[in-house]
Structures are given as structure tokens and as C-alpha cells.
Design a protein around this motif. Structure first.
Motif, PDB file in Angstrom:
ATOM      1  N   ASP A   1       0.852  -1.178   0.000  1.00  0.00           N
ATOM      2  CA  ASP A   1       0.000   0.000   0.000  1.00  0.00           C
ATOM      3  C   ASP A   1       0.897   1.239   0.000  1.00  0.00           C
ATOM      4  OD1 ASP A   1      -1.768   2.071   0.468  1.00  0.00           O
ATOM      5  OD2 ASP A   1      -2.540   1.263   2.351  1.00  0.00           O
ATOM      6  N   PRO A   2       0.777   2.112  -0.994  1.00  0.00           N
ATOM      7  CA  PRO A   2       1.630   3.298  -1.044  1.00  0.00           C
ATOM      8  C   PRO A   2       1.462   4.211   0.178  1.00  0.00           C
ATOM      9  CG  PRO A   2       0.219   3.175  -2.992  1.00  0.00           C
ATOM     10  CD  PRO A   2      -0.121   2.015  -2.133  1.00  0.00           C
ATOM     11  N   GLN A   3       0.313   4.120   0.836  1.00  0.00           N
ATOM     12  CA  GLN A   3       0.075   4.945   2.027  1.00  0.00           C
ATOM     13  C   GLN A   3       0.953   4.522   3.204  1.00  0.00           C
ATOM     14  OE1 GLN A   3      -1.969   7.657   2.178  1.00  0.00           O
ATOM     15  NE2 GLN A   3      -2.190   7.377  -0.015  1.00  0.00           N
ATOM     16  N   THR A   4       1.605   3.355   3.106  1.00  0.00           N
ATOM     17  CA  THR A   4       2.440   2.862   4.210  1.00  0.00           C
ATOM     18  C   THR A   4       3.919   3.133   3.980  1.00  0.00           C
ATOM     19  OG1 THR A   4       2.692   0.638   3.270  1.00  0.00           O
ATOM     20  CG2 THR A   4       0.783   1.018   4.705  1.00  0.00           C
ATOM     21  N   MET A   5       4.236   3.928   2.959  1.00  0.00           N
ATOM     22  CA  MET A   5       5.633   4.213   2.652  1.00  0.00           C
ATOM     23  C   MET A   5       5.886   5.719   2.639  1.00  0.00           C
ATOM     24  SD  MET A   5       6.527   1.380  -0.238  1.00  0.00           S
ATOM     25  CE  MET A   5       5.433   2.112  -1.416  1.00  0.00           C
ATOM     26  N   VAL A   6       7.039   6.100   3.164  1.00  0.00           N
ATOM     27  CA  VAL A   6       7.460   7.493   3.158  1.00  0.00           C
ATOM     28  C   VAL A   6       8.848   7.535   2.523  1.00  0.00           C
ATOM     29  CG1 VAL A   6       8.036   9.498   4.579  1.00  0.00           C
ATOM     30  CG2 VAL A   6       6.191   7.968   5.282  1.00  0.00           C
ATOM     31  N   LEU A   7       8.972   8.348   1.490  1.00  0.00           N
ATOM     32  CA  LEU A   7      10.252   8.496   0.818  1.00  0.00           C
ATOM     33  C   LEU A   7      11.026   9.628   1.492  1.00  0.00           C
ATOM     34  CD1 LEU A   7       9.030   8.205  -2.882  1.00  0.00           C
ATOM     35  CD2 LEU A   7       9.722   6.392  -1.315  1.00  0.00           C
ATOM     36  N   THR A   8      12.269   9.355   1.862  1.00  0.00           N
ATOM     37  CA  THR A   8      13.058  10.346   2.598  1.00  0.00           C
ATOM     38  C   THR A   8      14.448  10.488   2.009  1.00  0.00           C
ATOM     39  OG1 THR A   8      13.972   8.751   4.167  1.00  0.00           O
ATOM     40  CG2 THR A   8      11.860   9.744   4.746  1.00  0.00           C
ATOM     41  N   SER A   9      15.063  11.590   2.351  1.00  0.00           N
ATOM     42  CA  SER A   9      16.446  11.819   1.989  1.00  0.00           C
ATOM     43  C   SER A   9      17.065  12.704   3.055  1.00  0.00           C
ATOM     44  CB  SER A   9      16.561  12.483   0.621  1.00  0.00           C
ATOM     45  OG  SER A   9      17.904  12.876   0.410  1.00  0.00           O
ATOM     46  N   ALA A  10      17.900  12.133   3.868  1.00  0.00           N
ATOM     47  CA  ALA A  10      18.547  12.911   4.927  1.00  0.00           C
ATOM     48  C   ALA A  10      19.444  13.994   4.339  1.00  0.00           C
ATOM     49  CB  ALA A  10      19.349  11.983   5.841  1.00  0.00           C
ATOM     50  N   ILE A  11      20.129  13.690   3.247  1.00  0.00           N
ATOM     51  CA  ILE A  11      21.010  14.672   2.615  1.00  0.00           C
ATOM     52  C   ILE A  11      20.193  15.867   2.122  1.00  0.00           C
ATOM     53  CG2 ILE A  11      22.494  15.098   0.612  1.00  0.00           C
ATOM     54  CD1 ILE A  11      23.552  12.241   0.960  1.00  0.00           C
ATOM     55  N   SER A  12      19.073  15.594   1.474  1.00  0.00           N
ATOM     56  CA  SER A  12      18.224  16.674   0.977  1.00  0.00           C
ATOM     57  C   SER A  12      17.651  17.492   2.121  1.00  0.00           C
ATOM     58  CB  SER A  12      17.085  16.110   0.119  1.00  0.00           C
ATOM     59  OG  SER A  12      17.606  15.460  -1.009  1.00  0.00           O
ATOM     60  N   GLU A  13      17.237  16.820   3.192  1.00  0.00           N
ATOM     61  CA  GLU A  13      16.690  17.525   4.359  1.00  0.00           C
ATOM     62  C   GLU A  13      17.733  18.467   4.957  1.00  0.00           C
ATOM     63  OE1 GLU A  13      13.928  18.626   7.350  1.00  0.00           O
ATOM     64  OE2 GLU A  13      13.588  17.507   5.508  1.00  0.00           O
ATOM     65  N   VAL A  14      18.941  17.996   5.131  1.00  0.00           N
ATOM     66  CA  VAL A  14      20.012  18.822   5.691  1.00  0.00           C
ATOM     67  C   VAL A  14      20.291  20.015   4.770  1.00  0.00           C
ATOM     68  CG1 VAL A  14      22.496  18.861   6.236  1.00  0.00           C
ATOM     69  CG2 VAL A  14      21.058  16.972   7.037  1.00  0.00           C
ATOM     70  N   PHE A  15      20.304  19.768   3.469  1.00  0.00           N
ATOM     71  CA  PHE A  15      20.547  20.834   2.499  1.00  0.00           C
ATOM     72  C   PHE A  15      19.445  21.893   2.556  1.00  0.00           C
ATOM     73  CE2 PHE A  15      20.420  22.404  -1.992  1.00  0.00           C
ATOM     74  CZ  PHE A  15      21.615  23.096  -1.963  1.00  0.00           C
ATOM     75  N   LEU A  16      18.172  21.453   2.625  1.00  0.00           N
ATOM     76  CA  LEU A  16      17.063  22.400   2.693  1.00  0.00           C
ATOM     77  C   LEU A  16      17.112  23.223   3.980  1.00  0.00           C
ATOM     78  CD1 LEU A  16      14.154  20.242   1.268  1.00  0.00           C
ATOM     79  CD2 LEU A  16      15.168  22.280   0.231  1.00  0.00           C
ATOM     80  N   ARG A  17      17.472  22.582   5.081  1.00  0.00           N
ATOM     81  CA  ARG A  17      17.608  23.313   6.346  1.00  0.00           C
ATOM     82  C   ARG A  17      18.684  24.398   6.232  1.00  0.00           C
ATOM     83  NH1 ARG A  17      17.428  18.503  10.919  1.00  0.00           N
ATOM     84  NH2 ARG A  17      15.299  17.821  10.452  1.00  0.00           N
TER      85      ARG A  17
END
Length: 171
Positions: A112-128
Motif C-alpha cells: 500500500d503506497p500509504q504505508t511508505m514514506v520516501l526520505t532523503s537525509a542529505i536533501s533535508e540537511v541541504f534544505l535546512r
């Protein structure tokens, strides 16, 4: 599963016709943090998926009396309860890697696609970092990133006071 054992191995503890399935399951699953409302949701979801022809005005539960439940029904009820009580979400990190699409497709197949979260720690750090330096408006963990250009297009002549992104940052 020990929840199945609670229903199968203790027939003497199963109330007969005076208790509803929800009351009985609440007594059997209380150690797992069940609540009557959670059990009602679980049974309703299970009933609607197994038979769409049941009458909502019937006093008989669509799955039938507990005494008539077979192994498959018990297994389905326990599985549905565990899914409702202890939902599982997959956090798929490193989605910014080159082969991420292929790996995500493999993992997502049949889920079920509702049970998955796509993440990127590198992108998160860059956006911060970009937000801290005044290049973007970004709330940590959100999906929305606004640049000066975006805000100007939306009618904010000052672009929210954000700095202009250079070509290197735009890519």
C-alpha cells in the motif's frame, strides 16, 4: 501468534450469546492495548472487505458468532487487529541516489503506497541549510519549499525577503 491462542485455546472464557464479539475480543486482547472502538473499527473493516451484502440493521455480527469462527476467520481478525493497533510505515531513505527509483519500485511492489514514506537525509540537511541562509522558506520535514522566485510569482514583490538563488543552487 499469541493473540490467536487467546481466542482458540480458551473456549471456556469465551462468553456465549450474551456478549458481543467486540466485548469478547476486548476481554481477550486487553493486554495488547485494545479498546472497544479500535475493535469495532477492525471488525467493521474486516466485515466490509469480506462481505458487502451484510445488513447494517442486523443484530448478528457479519462474521457470525465467535463460536463459529474457523481458523481462517480467527487469523484474519487477529491480523486485522495487529494492522490497526500496530501500523507499520516504511521509511525509504536515500531516495536521492541514482538507482533509487529501481529500488523503490522493488520494495513498493504489492504494498500500500500509504504505508511508505520516501526520505532523503542529505536533501533535508541541504534544505535546512538553505532556509537558515535565507535562500528558501522551508518548515523542517514538510514537502513545501518556497523560493524568492515562487513568492514573486505569487504576488509578493519582495519575494518574502529571501535571497535570489544562483544557477548552481537551482540545479
Amino acid at each position: 501468534m499469541s493473540q490467536q491462542s487467546n481466542l482458540k485455546c480458551q473456549p471456556s472464557t469465551l462468553p456465549k450469546t450474551e456478549s458481543s464479539p467486540i466485548e469478547t475480543l476486548q476481554a481477550q486482547f486487553s493486554g495488547y492495548g485494545s479498546t472497544p472502538s479500535l475493535l469495532a473499527l477492525t471488525l467493521s473493516r474486516l466485515s466490509s472487505s469480506s462481505s458487502s451484502s451484510s445488513s447494517s440493521t442486523s443484530t448478528q455480527h457479519p462474521l457470525g458468532p465467535l463460536e463459529s469462527w474457523d481458523e481462517a476467520t480467527i487469523s484474519a481478525v487477529v491480523s486485522a487487529f495487529v494492522d490497526d493497533k500496530f501500523p507499520t510505515v516504511l521509511a525509504l531513505n536515500k531516495i536521492d541516489h541514482a538507482d533509487a527509483d529501481k529500488n523503490i519500485a522493488k520494495i513498493a511492489k504489492g504494498r500500500d503506497p500509504q504505508t511508505m514514506v520516501l526520505t532523503s537525509a542529505i536533501s533535508e540537511v541541504f534544505l535546512r541549510r538553505l532556509a537558515k541562509q535565507g535562500y528558501v522558506r522551508y518548515v523542517e520535514g514538510s514537502e513545501v519549499v518556497e523560493t524568492r522566485e515562487d513568492l514573486v510569482e505569487e504576488g509578493d514583490e519582495e519575494g518574502g525577503g529571501l535571497r535570489e538563488l544562483d544557477e548552481k543552487l537551482k540545479t
